[in-house]
Enzyme design. Structure first.
Site, short mmCIF file in Angstrom:
data_model
loop_
_atom_site.label_atom_id
_atom_site.label_comp_id
_atom_site.label_asym_id
_atom_site.label_seq_id
_atom_site.Cartn_x
_atom_site.Cartn_y
_atom_site.Cartn_z
N ASP A 1 134.44 119.86 73.22
CA ASP A 1 134.15 120.75 72.11
C ASP A 1 132.64 120.85 72.00
O ASP A 1 131.95 119.83 71.97
CB ASP A 1 134.74 120.14 70.82
CG ASP A 1 135.34 121.18 69.92
OD1 ASP A 1 134.63 122.13 69.56
OD2 ASP A 1 136.52 121.03 69.55
N ASP B 1 132.89 125.99 69.34
CA ASP B 1 133.25 126.05 67.92
C ASP B 1 132.66 127.29 67.25
O ASP B 1 131.51 127.66 67.51
CB ASP B 1 132.70 124.78 67.25
CG ASP B 1 133.23 124.55 65.86
OD1 ASP B 1 134.45 124.40 65.70
OD2 ASP B 1 132.41 124.53 64.90
N GLU C 1 136.10 129.88 70.09
CA GLU C 1 136.90 129.96 68.87
C GLU C 1 136.43 131.19 68.11
O GLU C 1 135.29 131.25 67.64
CB GLU C 1 136.71 128.71 68.00
CG GLU C 1 137.63 128.74 66.78
CD GLU C 1 137.19 127.85 65.63
OE1 GLU C 1 138.03 127.52 64.79
OE2 GLU C 1 135.99 127.51 65.56
N HIS D 1 144.04 122.08 65.17
CA HIS D 1 143.76 121.09 64.13
C HIS D 1 143.34 121.73 62.79
O HIS D 1 143.07 121.01 61.84
CB HIS D 1 142.66 120.14 64.61
CG HIS D 1 141.36 120.86 64.84
ND1 HIS D 1 141.20 121.80 65.84
CD2 HIS D 1 140.19 120.81 64.18
CE1 HIS D 1 139.98 122.29 65.78
NE2 HIS D 1 139.34 121.71 64.78
N ASP D 2 143.24 123.05 62.75
CA ASP D 2 142.88 123.73 61.50
C ASP D 2 144.06 124.46 60.87
O ASP D 2 143.91 125.06 59.80
CB ASP D 2 141.78 124.77 61.77
CG ASP D 2 140.50 124.14 62.28
OD1 ASP D 2 140.17 123.02 61.84
OD2 ASP D 2 139.83 124.77 63.13
#
Ligand code: GLC
Length: 522
Positions: free
Chosen positions: A89, A191, A254, A315-316
């Protein structure tokens, strides 16, 4: 195929209740057994953990909670020795407020790094420079009393945004990229890529006419000036050029934007992200006609040479099984693994893990804590991986940092591994089918039929069988007609396994929640 590991929650090797790199190493054989060929690991760098690692205080190191650089090197070589790839990430939009860059930047107005972040004077009445809001609630500007200016943070105040208009910042992040690429990392998931550049004039965002009180405060405004600026593509192109200087590396972005905007993140002539994450299966209602239209639109909008991708969870977001139910989660898995493009699997999705209710006093996620009463905490989808039915589900020997699912005694890898009808077995069979046929990995996609209940499409690569995929996205039975009566179809994988091997007639009846893959021949 990519498998996302949230490292805090995957496997703890040193009994401190938090997952770590050695834990991941222990479970690589499992991932290989499952058929995974690439992993993406959420941030593992030193961090005060205000946002669980998405607030980085040293981009070129490993947080002691997760292990050491030696552990990292071992993990990477273990991944590679299994023929798998590893993505890290990369968080270029913001650092931690504890990062030495920011400490220096905030030390004085004349600091050499002042312009590495976004500092502005207050308005004459002392209020922030504009109306921008933080994704995590409240204003996006934090007052710094000692230097008498505000700084911008799209997320927490502990996550100041870097100033990507400053070439020194770009160079610093490129240097970070080179550091990990030189180590042999296969690429990055970047990200909040669409946040990286902001309007030069920092104009006010307009109000969102569709705002409803149940929504996050951030949704009150449309982020037209704070995100998705045209200049972001220059930055992405530079990142891509850097990656292209190495062999076979890739970049996922993302990007939460509508399709036509998302497509721009592939860049002109594919000079941008290899895969801007396609989150439509997360954001759309679970309805056959809507999804089918969206798939067609997405396929049609892809620029020449751009490769598609699909995601059910991360994970969000709430876990797919908690959004659509246990039965439809299998249908979703079949869709994810048979659509054209790279699927990303969120850890535990393959077990049918659910979101876990976390009592208010145990909430850790800042998004949940900052906006109480709106059910915005992301903790429920971040609970420890369920490996077996022992005390802490085989995740750890100590009490995990976040409580386990009460269902772990039934829903775990060990219990499901040898049960041919389990969720895990279903997932594994789908992956096996996918990996063994060019029609799935690189064949074309042809929409066959859709209505309010059912969605059907075919996949075909030259030299391989043609496959028909029929998915009933409702709990009610329905029927489906083969596109041509003379076609012969044979079910090879189904949510109703007793039907496998059956030839199907022109008219096919499906039960509620039923989905299958069939081979077709004329
Ligand atoms: C991304 C991450 C999320 C994080 C945010 C701020 O959306 O996926 O977990 O909180 O960025 O870094």
């Amino acid at each position: 195929m990519i498998y996302q590991i949230y490292p805090r929650s995957f496997k703890d090797s040193n009994a401190d209740g938090v997952g770590d790199l050695r834990g991941i190493v222990e479970k690589l054989d499992y991932l290989q057994w499952l058929g995974i060929n690439a992993i993406w690991i959420s941030p593992i760098y030193p961090s005060p953990m205000a946002d669980f690692g998405y607030d980085i205080s040293d981009y070129k190191n490993i947080h002691p909670l997760f292990g050491t650089m030696d552990d990292f090197d071992m993990l990477l070589s273990e991944v590679h020795s299994r023929g798998m790839k590893m993505l890290l990430d990369l968080v270029p939009n913001h650092s931690s407020s504890q990062h030495p860059w920011f400490l220096e930047s905030r030390s004085s107005r004349d600091s050499a790094k002042r312009n590495w972040y976004i500092w502005r004077d207050a308005k004459p009445d002392g209020s922030p420079p504009n109306n921008w809001l933080s994704v995590f609630g409240g204003p996006a500007w934090e007052w710094d009393p000692s230097t008498g200016q505000y700084y911008y943070h799209a997320f927490l105040k502990e996550q100041p945004d870097l100033n990507w208009r400053n070439p020194e910042v770009r160079e610093a992040i490129f240097d970070v990229m080179r550091f990990w690429l030189d180590k042999g990392v296969d690429g990055f998931r970047v990200d909040v890529m669409w946040h990286m550049v902001k309007d030069e004039q920092l104009r006010d965002n307009p109000p969102n006419p569709e705002y409803q009180p149940y929504m996050a405060d951030y949704e009150k405004l449309l982020p037209v000036y704070s995100t998705d600026q045209p200049e972001v593509h220059d930055a992405i192109r530079e990142m891509r050029r850097l990656l292209d200087g190495y062999d076979d590396r890739m970049m996922i972005g993302e990007v939460y934007l509508p399709i036509h905007k998302l497509m721009t993140y592939y860049g002109m002539d594919n000079s941008g992200a290899h895969l801007p994450f396609n989150f439509q299966l997360i954001s759309l209602p679970w309805e056959a006609d809507k999804i089918s239209i969206a798939v067609d639109e997405y396929e049609a909008a892809l620029p020449d040479g751009a490769w598609p991708n699909w995601v059910l969870g991360n994970h969000d977001q709430a876990r797919i099984r908690s959004r659509v139910g246990a039965e439809q989660a299998r249908v979703a898995a079949m869709m994810l693994l048979t659509l054209r493009g790279t699927p990303t699997i969120y850890y535990g999705e393959e077990l049918g893990m659910t979101d876990v209710a976390i009592p208010a006093e145990e909430i850790c996620d800042p998004q949940g804590l900052n906006m109480p009463g709106k059910n915005l905490s992301r903790d429920p989808a971040r609970t420890p991986m369920q490996w077996n039915d022992t005390k802490y589900a085989g995740f750890s020997e100590a009490r995990p940092w976040l409580r386990l699912s009460p269902a772990y005694k039934r829903i775990n890898v060990e219990a499901q591994k040898n049960d041919p009808h389990s969720f895990l077995s279903f997932y594994r069979r789908l992956i096996e089918l996918r990996q063994s046929h060019a029609s799935f990995t690189c064949g074309n996609f042809v929409p066959v039929f859709s209505n309010r209940q059912v969605m059907a499409y075919s996949r075909k690569a030259e030299g391989d069988d043609e496959f028909l995929i029929v998915l009933n996205l409702t709990h009610k039975p329905c029927s489906f007609e083969l596109p041509k009566p003379e076609l012969k179809a044979k079910i090879i994988l189904s949510t109703s396994p007793w039907l496998e091997g059956n030839e199907i007639g022109y008219m096919i009846d499906l039960n509620g929640d039923e989905a299958f893959v069939a081979t077709v021949s004329a």
